[in-house]
Design a protein around this motif. Structure first.
Motif, short mmCIF file in Angstrom:
data_model
loop_
_atom_site.label_atom_id
_atom_site.label_comp_id
_atom_site.label_asym_id
_atom_site.label_seq_id
_atom_site.Cartn_x
_atom_site.Cartn_y
_atom_site.Cartn_z
N ARG A 1 36.91 48.14 47.46
CA ARG A 1 37.93 48.16 48.51
C ARG A 1 39.23 47.62 47.93
O ARG A 1 39.24 46.96 46.89
CB ARG A 1 37.51 47.31 49.70
N ARG A 2 40.32 47.91 48.60
CA ARG A 2 41.59 47.32 48.22
C ARG A 2 41.58 45.86 48.65
O ARG A 2 41.12 45.52 49.74
CB ARG A 2 42.74 48.05 48.90
N GLY A 3 42.10 44.99 47.79
CA GLY A 3 42.10 43.59 48.16
C GLY A 3 42.55 42.70 47.02
O GLY A 3 43.17 43.16 46.05
N LEU A 4 42.20 41.43 47.13
CA LEU A 4 42.61 40.42 46.16
C LEU A 4 41.41 40.05 45.29
O LEU A 4 40.37 39.63 45.80
CB LEU A 4 43.14 39.18 46.87
N LEU A 5 41.57 40.22 43.99
CA LEU A 5 40.50 39.88 43.05
C LEU A 5 40.40 38.37 42.91
O LEU A 5 41.38 37.68 42.63
CB LEU A 5 40.78 40.51 41.68
N LYS A 6 39.19 37.85 43.08
CA LYS A 6 38.94 36.43 42.92
C LYS A 6 37.88 36.24 41.83
O LYS A 6 36.83 36.88 41.85
CB LYS A 6 38.45 35.80 44.23
N ILE A 7 38.17 35.36 40.89
CA ILE A 7 37.27 35.08 39.78
C ILE A 7 36.83 33.62 39.87
O ILE A 7 37.67 32.71 39.93
CB ILE A 7 37.94 35.34 38.42
N ASN A 8 35.53 33.40 39.87
CA ASN A 8 34.99 32.05 39.79
C ASN A 8 34.97 31.67 38.31
O ASN A 8 34.02 31.96 37.58
CB ASN A 8 33.58 32.01 40.39
N ALA A 9 36.06 31.05 37.85
CA ALA A 9 36.26 30.82 36.42
C ALA A 9 35.17 29.94 35.82
O ALA A 9 34.71 30.18 34.70
CB ALA A 9 37.64 30.21 36.18
N GLU A 10 34.74 28.92 36.52
CA GLU A 10 33.72 28.02 35.98
C GLU A 10 32.38 28.74 35.84
O GLU A 10 31.68 28.60 34.84
CB GLU A 10 33.57 26.79 36.87
N SER A 11 32.04 29.54 36.84
CA SER A 11 30.80 30.32 36.77
C SER A 11 30.86 31.31 35.61
O SER A 11 29.88 31.49 34.87
CB SER A 11 30.60 31.07 38.09
N LEU A 12 32.02 31.93 35.42
CA LEU A 12 32.19 32.89 34.33
C LEU A 12 32.07 32.20 32.97
O LEU A 12 31.46 32.74 32.04
CB LEU A 12 33.56 33.57 34.46
N ARG A 13 32.61 31.00 32.85
CA ARG A 13 32.50 30.26 31.59
C ARG A 13 31.05 29.91 31.28
O ARG A 13 30.60 30.03 30.14
CB ARG A 13 33.36 28.98 31.64
N MET B 1 27.91 38.83 28.04
CA MET B 1 29.34 38.57 28.20
C MET B 1 29.86 39.30 29.43
O MET B 1 29.27 40.27 29.89
CB MET B 1 30.13 39.01 26.96
N CYS B 2 30.97 38.79 29.93
CA CYS B 2 31.69 39.46 31.02
C CYS B 2 33.17 39.19 30.83
O CYS B 2 33.58 38.04 30.63
CB CYS B 2 31.23 38.95 32.38
N ALA B 3 33.97 40.24 30.84
CA ALA B 3 35.43 40.13 30.75
C ALA B 3 36.03 40.69 32.03
O ALA B 3 35.57 41.72 32.53
CB ALA B 3 35.95 40.90 29.54
N THR B 4 37.04 40.01 32.56
CA THR B 4 37.62 40.41 33.84
C THR B 4 39.13 40.52 33.76
O THR B 4 39.75 40.06 32.79
CB THR B 4 37.28 39.37 34.93
N LEU B 5 39.71 41.12 34.77
CA LEU B 5 41.15 41.01 34.96
C LEU B 5 41.47 39.59 35.43
O LEU B 5 40.57 38.82 35.79
CB LEU B 5 41.63 42.02 36.02
N HIS B 6 42.76 39.25 35.45
CA HIS B 6 43.14 37.94 35.97
C HIS B 6 42.81 37.85 37.46
O HIS B 6 42.96 38.82 38.21
CB HIS B 6 44.64 37.71 35.78
N GLY B 7 42.38 36.67 37.86
CA GLY B 7 42.15 36.44 39.27
C GLY B 7 43.46 36.48 40.05
O GLY B 7 44.56 36.41 39.48
N ASN B 8 43.35 36.62 41.38
CA ASN B 8 44.50 36.69 42.28
C ASN B 8 45.39 37.90 42.00
O ASN B 8 46.59 37.88 42.24
CB ASN B 8 45.33 35.40 42.22
#
Length: 694
Positions: free
Chosen positions: A444-456, A465-472
């Motif tokens: 859906r269209r919206g705001l990407l949120k990344i749980n940075a600590e969980s990802l680390r 591994m997992c690579a993401t776009l920047h959060g927000n």
């Protein structure tokens, strides 16, 4: 009496070689001047002249090959003078331990072998009788003795095989034991198996023991581990690698005689091995067919095929266990064992009919003339029963496969599990994994949120591994927002269990929050605009940005720098149904900048003034309780920078507000990391570092 004279040459090439300069250059490269250096330079000059090479580093550089027979100082000198080297394949090393070298002119075919005379040592002493140090005497004498006194020069015929010539590699094959690649026909054929020289180097009775890099890679300094296994019955050896080769050859040829020839043993000996194995194992291994018009033959029984398959798995498993234990004991503590050694998959060569359910260890190419050339089966493909005939049409009677153990899983299976664990609300995982990789897509269209600590925590495990776009970041439906993969082809289940645990809980590592569509009320403040002294620039800009976020405009009101009027205009917009209020101007510290005071009088709570963003330092945000008590209405104060800069704090904060976040002082303070706009000539936001932190 002996007459010594300084080195000179009477030849048509006498000006081509400057001995003192060549000796100086060679000594510089070698690191010191010694008798071997002098001999090497003299030998190189003599050899080049003898075969008609006068410019070895220039026009003749592709016409010369040198064969050296020692790995001593003279070899460095010969390389320096001729420009030949191992890397260029123009120098060949023959480990004979002799002070000799051969020079070949590829263009003319002329070749000579030059060997240093032993009596030159005695001549050196005669030349410099007062020199007590024999090496110093040799150093000086070798400079002045004639070629005839120093060397024997013999015409020779040298035939260089095609695979030894300079140029691109002529062949590249994979060793059947260690699976490493061998170039330029250096492989060895033993019993029908193509082996590298390392794997074919040790013989023990009738069996070849492979001590290749595949087995020896867990070495510590000069220590290596070597292992061999066999099966005993009643204390007597009955089955090992050599007997395995015999059964595999019978399965391949359908003939005991041909199998014996392939592994270089006699027919009688092969019969003896088969009978001995069958007697001790207690079951038949080979079905023998009587002769007739089609001749006799032999084939493996089903028991033999199953026994072979189990032995291969056992053999590989034992090697891995020994390698791993050796690495742990001799290579450091258990905690220092590398991820590579802990995650090696079990590889083995099996008949294609036995490979069903196993993963291919490499790509398999298919070529159909004038139709297709490409990959028919990808590395990691799980062989199915209906693949067998296709593989046989490609000429594959045996496959190098990965046998997945009970505590392991294939990369694609692992990818599905970790992708499902990473994704949260608003995220989907379309398609099937490819080489252990999957994309995470915004549903859906919206705001990407990344749980940075969980990802680390997840990425620290190493094998995933997992690579993401920047959060927000505002993302559109269908946009790729992250990608994940299992890194090894075969992954330990314990690693995947840890990965799932690392991202367990809420919020998930990757989510897309819905953004509400605001009904926005805008108040443009300032005496100049209110009285028509200047045109309004804020209104069109704010209206466009609200529209880009999918919102609508409830109304645009204008107010002078008067608290009461500004408050009244805001209340009017609330009455019109506005659920997001924006004020512009009046955000500085001048006495007539009263907008923030009007907002406070309106009854706003949690008013925060000032942010760590440029442009946008004088930004204001506050919240007004909704009239129905169902929520809060955000009020934003946009400073004058909103008119002059394409991207400001508005673009960073408003999407988060529309996603339901309540922005407070800590949030605005955190924006300082990455909060400096570069004011690029062409703004590419959000594809830029503005508003993003690590």
């Amino acid at each position: 009496m002996r007459i010594c004279y300084f080195y000179g040459m009477k030849t048509s090439l006498k000006n081509s070689y400057d001995f003192p300069s060549l000796l100086e250059e060679s000594s510089r490269i070698h690191g010191h001047l010694c008798p071997g250096q002098v001999l090497g330079v003299r030998m190189a000059i003599a050899g080049l002249m003898a075969v008609g090479i006068d410019d070895p580093k220039g026009k003749d550089r592709k016409n010369i090959i040198v064969f050296v027979e020692m790995d001593r100082c003279a070899t460095d000198a010969i390389q320096s003078v001729t420009g030949c080297s191992l890397g260029k394949r123009s120098m060949k090393f023959l480990d004979y331990g002799k002070m000799a070298a051969s020079f070949l002119n590829l263009k003319t075919g002329k070749a000579v072998r030059i060997i240093a005379r032993e009596e030159a040592r005695d001549l050196a002493k005669a030349c410099f009788p007062k020199e007590s140090d024999k090496y110093k005497a040799q150093l000086e004498a070798y400079k002045v003795l004639s070629d005839a006194e120093l060397f024997m020069v013999m015409p020779v015929t040298l035939a260089v095989p095609e695979e030894d010539m300079p140029g691109r590699p002529l062949s590249r094959v994979q060793c059947d034991a260690c699976r490493e690649f061998v170039q330029d026909r250096r492989e060895v054929n033993i019993g029908g198996r193509l082996l590298c020289k390392a794997c074919a180097s040790v013989q023990h009775h009738d069996e070849t023991i492979f001590f290749s890099p595949a087995v020896m890679h867990n070495s510590h300094n000069d220590m290596t581990i070597r292992s061999k296994i066999w099966i005993d019955v009643g204390g007597e050896p009955v089955f090992g690698r050599g007997r395995r080769f015999l059964l595999e050859a019978i399965d391949k040829h359908g003939s005991i005689r041909q199998a014996a020839q392939e592994i270089s043993i006699s027919y009688r000996r092969a019969w003896g091995y088969i009978k001995s194995m069958e007697d001790r194992l207690g079951f038949a291994l080979v079905d023998r067919h009587a002769g007739g018009k089609n001749g006799g033959g032999a084939s493996l029984t089903e028991n033999a095929k199953q026994f072979l398959k189990k032995y291969r798995m056992l053999e590989q498993g034992i090697h891995e266990l020994v390698d791993d234990r050796f690495s742990r004991i001799f290579g450091g503590t258990e905690n220092n064992v590398s991820a590579l050694s802990c995650n090696r998959s079990t590889g083995m060569t099996v008949p294609v009919s036995e490979a069903v359910g196993m993963a291919l260890a490499h790509d398999i190419t298919e070529i159909r003339k004038d139709e297709f050339k490409g990959c028919a089966f990808r590395k990691g493909h799980i062989v199915r029963s209906d693949d067998v005939e296709h593989l046989r049409r490609l000429g594959k009677e045996k496959l190098f496969v990965l046998s997945i153990q009970d505590d392991e899983m294939h990369e694609d299976e692992a990818a599905l599990l970790i992708a499902d664990a990473l994704k949260g609300e608003g995220v989907s995982v379309p398609g099937e994994p490819k080489e252990g990789k999957l994309n995470l897509v915004a549903s859906r269209r919206g705001l990407l949120k990344i749980n940075a600590e969980s990802l680390r925590r997840f990425n620290r495990l190493g094998d995933v591994m997992c690579a993401t776009l920047h959060g927000n970041t505002v993302v559109r439906e269908g946009q790729i927002i992250a990608a994940t993969r299992a890194i090894p082809l075969i992954v330990k289940k314990t690693v995947i269990e840890k990965a799932l645990q690392a991202v367990h809980g809420r919020p998930r590592a990757v989510e897309v929050l819905p953004m509400r569509l605001p009904k926005t009320g805008i108040v443009i403040t300032g005496n100049e605009v209110y009285h028509g002294l200047i045109a309004d620039a804020f209104g069109p800009i704010m209206s466009r940005k609200v529209a880009e976020l999918g919102g609508s405009i409830a109304g645009i009101h204008y107010a002078p720098d008067d608290e009461a009027v500004i408050e009244d205009k805001l209340r009017s917009l609330l009455a019109q149904g506005a659920d997001l209020l924006i004020t512009t101007g009046g955000m500085s510290v001048d006495p007539d900048d009263v907008t923030r005071f009007a907002i406070r009088k309106l009854g706003a709570k949690d008013l925060t003034y000032g942010s760590a963003v440029l442009p946008g330092a004088m930004f204001l945000i506050a919240y007004l309780d909704g009239s129905s008590g169902t929520g809060s209405i955000p009020i934003l104060g946009i400073p004058a920078c909103g008119m002059y800069h394409k991207t400001t704090i508005f673009d960073i904060v408003v999407p988060r507000v529309l996603a339901g976040e309540r922005i407070v002082r800590d949030d605005l303070a955190a924006l300082g990391h990455g909060g400096l706009c570069l004011h690029c000539a062409e703004c590419r936001y959000p594809v830029c570092p503005f508003g993003k932190s690590s």
